[in-house]
Scaffold this motif. Structure first.
Motif, PDB file in Angstrom:
ATOM      1  N   SER A 157      30.023  34.434  48.139  1.00  0.00           N
ATOM      2  CA  SER A 157      29.448  35.927  47.941  1.00  0.00           C
ATOM      3  C   SER A 157      28.147  36.844  48.269  1.00  0.00           C
ATOM      4  CB  SER A 157      29.388  35.753  45.930  1.00  0.00           C
ATOM      5  OG  SER A 157      27.650  35.872  46.327  1.00  0.00           O
ATOM      6  N   PRO A 158      27.678  38.744  48.318  1.00  0.00           N
ATOM      7  CA  PRO A 158      27.036  38.158  48.955  1.00  0.00           C
ATOM      8  C   PRO A 158      25.644  38.210  48.970  1.00  0.00           C
ATOM      9  CG  PRO A 158      28.013  39.938  48.428  1.00  0.00           C
ATOM     10  CD  PRO A 158      28.915  39.125  47.780  1.00  0.00           C
ATOM     11  N   PHE A 159      25.869  37.244  47.550  1.00  0.00           N
ATOM     12  CA  PHE A 159      24.100  36.704  47.763  1.00  0.00           C
ATOM     13  C   PHE A 159      23.651  35.563  47.737  1.00  0.00           C
ATOM     14  CE2 PHE A 159      25.784  39.936  44.995  1.00  0.00           C
ATOM     15  CZ  PHE A 159      24.926  41.571  44.692  1.00  0.00           C
ATOM     16  N   GLY A 160      25.341  34.292  47.904  1.00  0.00           N
ATOM     17  CA  GLY A 160      24.916  33.411  48.558  1.00  0.00           C
ATOM     18  C   GLY A 160      26.704  32.330  47.471  1.00  0.00           C
ATOM     19  N   PRO A 161      26.614  31.470  47.724  1.00  0.00           N
ATOM     20  CA  PRO A 161      27.665  30.197  47.277  1.00  0.00           C
ATOM     21  C   PRO A 161      27.138  30.455  45.789  1.00  0.00           C
ATOM     22  CG  PRO A 161      25.402  28.755  47.672  1.00  0.00           C
ATOM     23  CD  PRO A 161      25.221  30.578  48.336  1.00  0.00           C
ATOM     24  N   MET A 162      28.799  30.622  44.836  1.00  0.00           N
ATOM     25  CA  MET A 162      28.827  30.000  43.401  1.00  0.00           C
ATOM     26  C   MET A 162      29.927  28.713  43.529  1.00  0.00           C
ATOM     27  SD  MET A 162      28.647  34.184  41.839  1.00  0.00           S
ATOM     28  CE  MET A 162      28.026  35.229  42.201  1.00  0.00           C
ATOM     29  N   LYS A 163      29.746  28.535  42.046  1.00  0.00           N
ATOM     30  CA  LYS A 163      30.220  27.314  41.503  1.00  0.00           C
ATOM     31  C   LYS A 163      31.042  27.701  40.146  1.00  0.00           C
ATOM     32  CE  LYS A 163      32.571  22.874  41.560  1.00  0.00           C
ATOM     33  NZ  LYS A 163      31.677  21.405  42.641  1.00  0.00           N
ATOM     34  N   LEU A 164      31.953  28.297  39.705  1.00  0.00           N
ATOM     35  CA  LEU A 164      32.180  29.389  38.847  1.00  0.00           C
ATOM     36  C   LEU A 164      33.833  28.364  37.971  1.00  0.00           C
ATOM     37  CD1 LEU A 164      32.312  33.125  39.625  1.00  0.00           C
ATOM     38  CD2 LEU A 164      30.445  31.584  38.885  1.00  0.00           C
ATOM     39  N   PRO A 165      33.483  28.209  36.659  1.00  0.00           N
ATOM     40  CA  PRO A 165      34.667  27.334  36.331  1.00  0.00           C
ATOM     41  C   PRO A 165      35.779  28.161  35.379  1.00  0.00           C
ATOM     42  CG  PRO A 165      32.675  27.312  34.511  1.00  0.00           C
ATOM     43  CD  PRO A 165      32.505  28.060  36.370  1.00  0.00           C
ATOM     44  N   PHE A 166      36.719  28.434  35.324  1.00  0.00           N
ATOM     45  CA  PHE A 166      37.998  28.420  34.872  1.00  0.00           C
ATOM     46  C   PHE A 166      38.746  27.568  33.818  1.00  0.00           C
ATOM     47  CE2 PHE A 166      40.160  27.078  38.456  1.00  0.00           C
ATOM     48  CZ  PHE A 166      41.257  26.083  37.975  1.00  0.00           C
TER      49      PHE A 166
END
Length: 326
Positions: free
Chosen positions: A293-302
């Motif tokens: 993302s423009p703010f840094g890495p993300m790890k998002l669940p679904f």
């Protein structure tokens, strides 16, 4: 001259003499006070001059500090980890201890989080050090406090830092710093299984392609790097894997992902006949998305349960079959 007149005259002389003595004594007291005050002022000036001479000779000075960078190494649905890098320069010939570091994070004048870091270390003599200040923002805390902060939004922030240093000659000094920026409040992505297309179908083994729809409900772009997933058809797990997959998902946009799989239709039991007759079959999905993302890495669940999809044969002449209706 009568005796009474002589007595009155003598009294006047005595009163005049007493008054003059009083005035002289008052003047002496004032002179003493002036001498005393002048002496104290001279002592103060002397001490100040000695301090300035020591500062000039030894080279004491006030330290300086600046926010060099702000990192967001981790963002998920629960929290954001922020690291503030502060560069501190010590011009003195002796080390300077950092007594405390206090910080406050605000958004539009509203407090998000604050804290204090005691005994924050020491800045070497005639040197510069980068001090890292870790800050954690808990999303549930700010969403519960401020109703207008919604998932998927971007909020402004201002970080205020106070560095308290114990400097020789100067004593304890507070170095105030401020830095502004933006931080996201991520929204859980929506992942659907639109259809299952197969190249070859047999009861023992079927090769197919899962067509996933990924919807980004955030006000910022996402870049997909990898996908960990598990898929159930008719309550039967057909695949569990991790796929390195690159895809861009625009803000408030939709992207499509194709996943190759193989499974055994005979494991579906009675649900197999619904699949053969072209009826919808229940499915479930769960996993994690590794995103940039423009703010840094993300790890998002679904997680998706209770959905229905159809098993279709791929149209080799026209490519993908886009008919997704039941």
């Amino acid at each position: 001259m009568s005796s009474s007149e002589e007595i009155e005259k003598q009294k006047d002389k005595e009163e005049t003499s007493v008054t003059e003595r009083g005035l002289k004594e008052d003047k002496k007291d004032e002179d003493k006070d002036e001498e005393k005050g002048g002496f104290i002022d001279k002592v103060k000036d002397f001490i100040q001059n000695i301090g300035e001479k020591i500062e000039e000779v030894i080279g004491f000075g006030k330290p300086t500090a600046d926010v060099s960078e702000i990192h967001i190494p981790s963002i998920n649905l629960k929290r954001a980890e922020i690291v503030v890098d502060v560069l501190i320069s010590n011009p003195n010939p002796v080390p300077i201890p950092l007594v405390d570091i206090d910080y406050l994070v605000e958004s539009d004048g509203r407090k998000l989080v604050s804290g204090l870091i005691p005994d924050a270390g020491t800045i070497h003599a005639h040197g510069s050090e980068t001090v890292k200040i870790p800050i954690t923002i808990i999303y549930d805390d700010i969403k519960d406090t401020y109703d207008d902060i919604k998932p998927g939004s971007i909020i402004p922030y201002k970080i205020k830092v106070g560095l308290i240093a114990d400097v020789p000659v100067f004593g304890k000094l507070t170095l105030p710093l401020e830095k502004e920026g933006e931080i996201p409040v991520p929204y859980k992505p929506d992942v659907d299984l639109e259809k299952v297309e197969f190249d070859s179908f047999s009861f023992e083994e079927t090769s197919a392609t899962l067509h996933l729809k990924l919807e980004n409900k955030n006000d910022f772009d996402l870049g997909l790097n990898a996908l960990e997933y598990e898929v159930w058809l008719a309550e039967v797990s057909i695949v569990s894997a991790k796929l390195d997959k690159s895809a861009k998902v625009d803000k408030n946009g939709i992207s499509y992902i194709q996943l190759p799989v193989s499974f055994r239709p005979k494991d579906f039991g009675s649900a197999l006949w619904d699949m053969i007759r072209g009826k919808g079959v229940g499915y479930a999905l769960k996993g994690n998305l590794d995103l940039d993302s423009p703010f840094g890495p993300m790890k998002l669940p679904f997680n998706k349960e209770g959905g229905r999809t159809r098993l279709k044969k791929k149209n080799k002449e026209e490519g993908d079959d886009d008919d997704d209706e039941d």
